[in-house]
Design a protein around this motif. Structure first.
Motif, PDB file in Angstrom:
ATOM      1  N   MET A   1       0.839  -1.194   0.000  1.00  0.00           N
ATOM      2  CA  MET A   1       0.000   0.000   0.000  1.00  0.00           C
ATOM      3  C   MET A   1       0.875   1.245   0.000  1.00  0.00           C
ATOM      4  N   GLN A   2       0.630   2.101  -0.966  1.00  0.00           N
ATOM      5  CA  GLN A   2       1.388   3.340  -1.062  1.00  0.00           C
ATOM      6  C   GLN A   2       0.893   4.319   0.010  1.00  0.00           C
ATOM      7  N   ALA A   3       1.780   4.746   0.882  1.00  0.00           N
ATOM      8  CA  ALA A   3       1.374   5.623   1.973  1.00  0.00           C
ATOM      9  C   ALA A   3       1.017   7.014   1.455  1.00  0.00           C
ATOM     10  N   THR A   4      -0.073   7.564   1.976  1.00  0.00           N
ATOM     11  CA  THR A   4      -0.436   8.957   1.673  1.00  0.00           C
ATOM     12  C   THR A   4      -0.596   9.752   2.971  1.00  0.00           C
ATOM     13  N   SER A   5       0.087   9.288   4.017  1.00  0.00           N
ATOM     14  CA  SER A   5      -0.044   9.959   5.312  1.00  0.00           C
ATOM     15  C   SER A   5       0.432  11.407   5.253  1.00  0.00           C
ATOM     16  N   HIS A   6       1.397  11.688   4.370  1.00  0.00           N
ATOM     17  CA  HIS A   6       1.885  13.063   4.254  1.00  0.00           C
ATOM     18  C   HIS A   6       0.822  13.982   3.655  1.00  0.00           C
ATOM     19  N   GLN A   7      -0.218  13.393   3.042  1.00  0.00           N
ATOM     20  CA  GLN A   7      -1.319  14.187   2.488  1.00  0.00           C
ATOM     21  C   GLN A   7      -2.518  14.191   3.437  1.00  0.00           C
ATOM     22  N   PHE A   8      -2.269  14.031   4.724  1.00  0.00           N
ATOM     23  CA  PHE A   8      -3.351  13.850   5.689  1.00  0.00           C
ATOM     24  C   PHE A   8      -4.392  14.967   5.602  1.00  0.00           C
ATOM     25  N   LYS A   9      -3.948  16.206   5.497  1.00  0.00           N
ATOM     26  CA  LYS A   9      -4.914  17.317   5.481  1.00  0.00           C
ATOM     27  C   LYS A   9      -5.832  17.232   4.261  1.00  0.00           C
ATOM     28  N   ASP A  10      -5.250  16.893   3.116  1.00  0.00           N
ATOM     29  CA  ASP A  10      -6.082  16.754   1.914  1.00  0.00           C
ATOM     30  C   ASP A  10      -7.021  15.557   2.062  1.00  0.00           C
ATOM     31  N   ASN A  11      -6.500  14.468   2.638  1.00  0.00           N
ATOM     32  CA  ASN A  11      -7.350  13.291   2.853  1.00  0.00           C
ATOM     33  C   ASN A  11      -8.539  13.633   3.754  1.00  0.00           C
ATOM     34  N   VAL A  12      -8.264  14.450   4.778  1.00  0.00           N
ATOM     35  CA  VAL A  12      -9.321  14.832   5.718  1.00  0.00           C
ATOM     36  C   VAL A  12     -10.396  15.663   5.024  1.00  0.00           C
ATOM     37  N   LYS A  13      -9.976  16.577   4.183  1.00  0.00           N
ATOM     38  CA  LYS A  13     -10.966  17.420   3.477  1.00  0.00           C
ATOM     39  C   LYS A  13     -11.892  16.559   2.634  1.00  0.00           C
ATOM     40  N   ARG A  14     -11.322  15.563   1.951  1.00  0.00           N
ATOM     41  CA  ARG A  14     -12.168  14.682   1.135  1.00  0.00           C
ATOM     42  C   ARG A  14     -13.113  13.880   2.021  1.00  0.00           C
ATOM     43  N   ALA A  15     -12.584  13.399   3.163  1.00  0.00           N
ATOM     44  CA  ALA A  15     -13.411  12.577   4.056  1.00  0.00           C
ATOM     45  C   ALA A  15     -14.558  13.387   4.656  1.00  0.00           C
ATOM     46  N   MET A  16     -14.265  14.630   5.031  1.00  0.00           N
ATOM     47  CA  MET A  16     -15.304  15.459   5.645  1.00  0.00           C
ATOM     48  C   MET A  16     -16.407  15.816   4.653  1.00  0.00           C
ATOM     49  N   GLY A  17     -16.064  15.810   3.362  1.00  0.00           N
ATOM     50  CA  GLY A  17     -17.052  16.134   2.354  1.00  0.00           C
ATOM     51  C   GLY A  17     -17.763  14.930   1.768  1.00  0.00           C
ATOM     52  N   ASP A  18     -17.459  13.755   2.265  1.00  0.00           N
ATOM     53  CA  ASP A  18     -18.049  12.515   1.761  1.00  0.00           C
ATOM     54  C   ASP A  18     -19.277  12.168   2.608  1.00  0.00           C
ATOM     55  N   ALA A  19     -20.453  12.460   2.084  1.00  0.00           N
ATOM     56  CA  ALA A  19     -21.680  12.279   2.863  1.00  0.00           C
ATOM     57  C   ALA A  19     -21.915  10.805   3.222  1.00  0.00           C
ATOM     58  N   GLU A  20     -21.607   9.892   2.310  1.00  0.00           N
ATOM     59  CA  GLU A  20     -21.832   8.470   2.590  1.00  0.00           C
ATOM     60  C   GLU A  20     -20.880   7.978   3.682  1.00  0.00           C
ATOM     61  N   LEU A  21     -19.629   8.459   3.639  1.00  0.00           N
ATOM     62  CA  LEU A  21     -18.684   8.094   4.692  1.00  0.00           C
ATOM     63  C   LEU A  21     -19.156   8.622   6.042  1.00  0.00           C
ATOM     64  N   GLN A  22     -19.604   9.872   6.073  1.00  0.00           N
ATOM     65  CA  GLN A  22     -20.057  10.453   7.337  1.00  0.00           C
ATOM     66  C   GLN A  22     -21.255   9.688   7.901  1.00  0.00           C
ATOM     67  N   ALA A  23     -22.148   9.225   7.015  1.00  0.00           N
ATOM     68  CA  ALA A  23     -23.294   8.442   7.475  1.00  0.00           C
ATOM     69  C   ALA A  23     -22.839   7.112   8.071  1.00  0.00           C
ATOM     70  N   SER A  24     -21.840   6.501   7.454  1.00  0.00           N
ATOM     71  CA  SER A  24     -21.330   5.219   7.965  1.00  0.00           C
ATOM     72  C   SER A  24     -20.635   5.405   9.315  1.00  0.00           C
ATOM     73  N   LEU A  25     -19.848   6.473   9.431  1.00  0.00           N
ATOM     74  CA  LEU A  25     -19.111   6.695  10.673  1.00  0.00           C
ATOM     75  C   LEU A  25     -20.042   6.997  11.844  1.00  0.00           C
ATOM     76  N   SER A  26     -21.186   7.576  11.557  1.00  0.00           N
ATOM     77  CA  SER A  26     -22.107   7.946  12.637  1.00  0.00           C
ATOM     78  C   SER A  26     -22.651   6.724  13.366  1.00  0.00           C
ATOM     79  N   LYS A  27     -22.515   5.541  12.777  1.00  0.00           N
ATOM     80  CA  LYS A  27     -23.051   4.328  13.389  1.00  0.00           C
ATOM     81  C   LYS A  27     -22.104   3.710  14.422  1.00  0.00           C
ATOM     82  N   ILE A  28     -20.839   4.159  14.431  1.00  0.00           N
ATOM     83  CA  ILE A  28     -19.860   3.564  15.341  1.00  0.00           C
ATOM     84  C   ILE A  28     -20.264   3.768  16.793  1.00  0.00           C
ATOM     85  N   LYS A  29     -20.734   4.985  17.111  1.00  0.00           N
ATOM     86  CA  LYS A  29     -21.038   5.307  18.505  1.00  0.00           C
ATOM     87  C   LYS A  29     -22.106   4.390  19.072  1.00  0.00           C
TER      88      LYS A  29
END
Length: 489
Positions: A1-29
């Motif tokens: 797996m090619q690491a993209t940890s150095h792009q963490f901030k960009d990865n976060v912006k994409r994750a925060m804007g992903d409505a389906e991901l946010q819906a999935s994460l809300s179920k963890i609690k």
């Protein structure tokens, strides 16, 4: 797996804007978190077991060479073979050689984070061998050509509709052409497809939750039983495990198992707990003819004796990420490598370098929940601070951040100057913000005001309020102020 940890901030912006991901994460609690709390509350000795589990792992790490030698001797005495892999490349080479030696064209795999760490699937495919993930979550993300986003729930970021689409796209060649809508139907279809894969596989690869030194056994826990079919049906079984997976005795393993399932999924015990000790013997009805264990170092021995040694106690339950506000906001892929969440924020810099993964230990509020729920009491916040220190000492931080930290340190060493500055700042900001009670923009605070409003200070510092009133005053909260501020449209 090619690491993209150095792009963490960009990865976060994409994750925060992903409505389906946010819906999935809300179920963890409502899932893992509540179930763990209920399971822990139902076991009076749970906190004592956590202490014992911590002490067992500390004892092993203090005598790792002795237990590795004992484990190796016991495996070989029972007809197994042990291979030492100093690096990920060594592990890949050993496993590919074993696969070629057995004439393998297809290999079934049980979920294993350490095989993700060494990028085994890509290596097998490059030499013409098809790896087939048999854990349902791993199978789903293999179809999607994605890495896992959680260490015990690798497809937690996928919605039911996305899984249905994947199955429709990939299962047509098996005569499955109906779009499914119910999870039970999807599980049944995946089981039907995988059944023949088990029977056709030439080699099976699993990880190991624990390695028992006194017997040379491996212990595997699953909720699907896929590991049992993976190891028992092919003629050759290969185990890949980090050297830190050892426990001295079966009794110690029992202690670890009692905290593992409760911390991971809130179960008293996983549905399947399997002990494997060597290959099939005369009279055994099933099991592999050939049994190999690949012991991976890949930087782990370098953590012994450092401030990061405690990280090697980790038993990969995932409790830290389930309770982490950062993970719950951005998901696992934002971390950019194999291990997400607080445990990944500590382990990843140790394995691929703080140069690549320096953002991860900085992505923490230090709320301490990860340490509070860790079954082996790993001091994750302390180690994240240690990585921040190393990052600063090596000059890896941006210049502006280093300048700011240096300025803050100068004032922190001079209490009078610090109080004067904080008192003046609180007064000025309190006066400027008294109209709306918040700031939409503020110099040097763009990281905050870029995505939300900044609540205005009450006007006095805590010390000033304490001196004036003899006790802390309740801070006024305007309708636009909250614990996280108001999100901008």
């Amino acid at each position: 797996m090619q690491a993209t940890s150095h792009q963490f901030k960009d990865n976060v912006k994409r994750a925060m804007g992903d409505a389906e991901l946010q819906a999935s994460l809300s179920k963890i609690k409502n899932g893992f978190v509540h179930k763990r709390a209920a399971a822990a509350a139902a076991l009076p000795e749970f906190e004592t077991l956590r202490d014992e589990a911590r002490d067992i792992k500390n004892h092993v790490l203090g005598h790792l060479d002795i237990y590795l030698e004992r484990f190796t001797a016991e495996v070989e005495a029972r007809g197994g073979h042990v291979h030492w892999a100093p690096t990920a490349a060594d592990a890949r080479r050993i496993i590919i050689d074993l696969a070629r030696d057995s004439g393998a064209r297809t290999i079934t795999k049980s979920k294993s984070m350490v095989t993700e760490e060494i990028a085994l699937n890509d290596a097998l495919e490059q030499v013409g061998i098809e790896p087939i993930e048999t854990d349902l979550g791993e199978y789903i993300i293999q179809l999607a050509k994605e890495p896992p986003s959680h260490i015990i729930a690798p497809a937690i970021h996928k919605t039911k509709e996305q899984v249905a689409e994947l199955f429709l796209r990939h299962h047509g060649r098996y005569g499955k052409t109906q779009r499914l809508t119910e999870p039970t139907d999807m599980v049944r279809e995946a089981r039907e497809v995988l059944r023949q894969k088990y029977l056709d596989a030439d080699m099976g690869i699993t990880g190991a939750n624990f390695l028992v030194a006194e017997t040379g056994s491996i212990i595997l826990v699953t909720n699907e039983g896929n590991a049992d079919l993976t190891l028992a049906l092919p003629k050759r079984h290969v185990v890949v495990a980090g050297i830190e997976k050892l426990v001295p005795t079966l009794e110690d393993a029992s202690t670890m198992l009692r905290v593992l399932a409760r911390s991971a999924t809130g179960q008293e015990f996983s549905s399947y707990t399997t002990l494997v000790t060597g290959p099939k013997r005369d009279g055994d009805l099933d099991g592999p003819d050939d049994f190999h264990i690949v012991l991976l170092d890949n930087g782990r021995s370098g953590m012994i004796g450092t401030e990061f040694q405690d990280m090697l106690r980790c038993i990969r339950c995932g409790a830290c990420m389930n309770h982490c506000p950062v993970y719950n906001a951005v998901g696992g892929h934002a971390y950019g490598w194999v291990y997400p969440g607080p445990m990944g924020a500590v382990l990843t810099p140790a394995l691929i370098g703080v140069d690549e993964a320096g953002h991860l230990p900085n992505a923490s509020t230090f709320c301490g929940r990860c340490e509070q729920v860790c079954p082996v009491r790993i001091p994750l916040p302390r180690m994240m601070r240690a990585w921040r220190t190393r990052e600063f000492e090596r000059g890896l931080n941006p210049t502006g951040q280093r300048w700011g930290l240096g300025l803050w340190a100068w004032f922190a060493r001079r209490p009078r100057a610090y109080r004067l500055l904080s008192r003046t700042g609180a007064a000025v900001l309190g006066r400027l913000g008294r109209g709306n009670g918040r700031f939409r923009r503020l110099p040097l605070a763009g990281g905050w005001t870029g995505v939300r409003d900044l609540p205005a200070p009450e006007g006095r510092s805590f010390v000033a309020a304490w001196k004036a009133d003899g006790r802390p005053t309740a801070m006024p909260v305007s309708p636009t102020q909250g614990t996280t501020g108001s999100t901008k449209p």
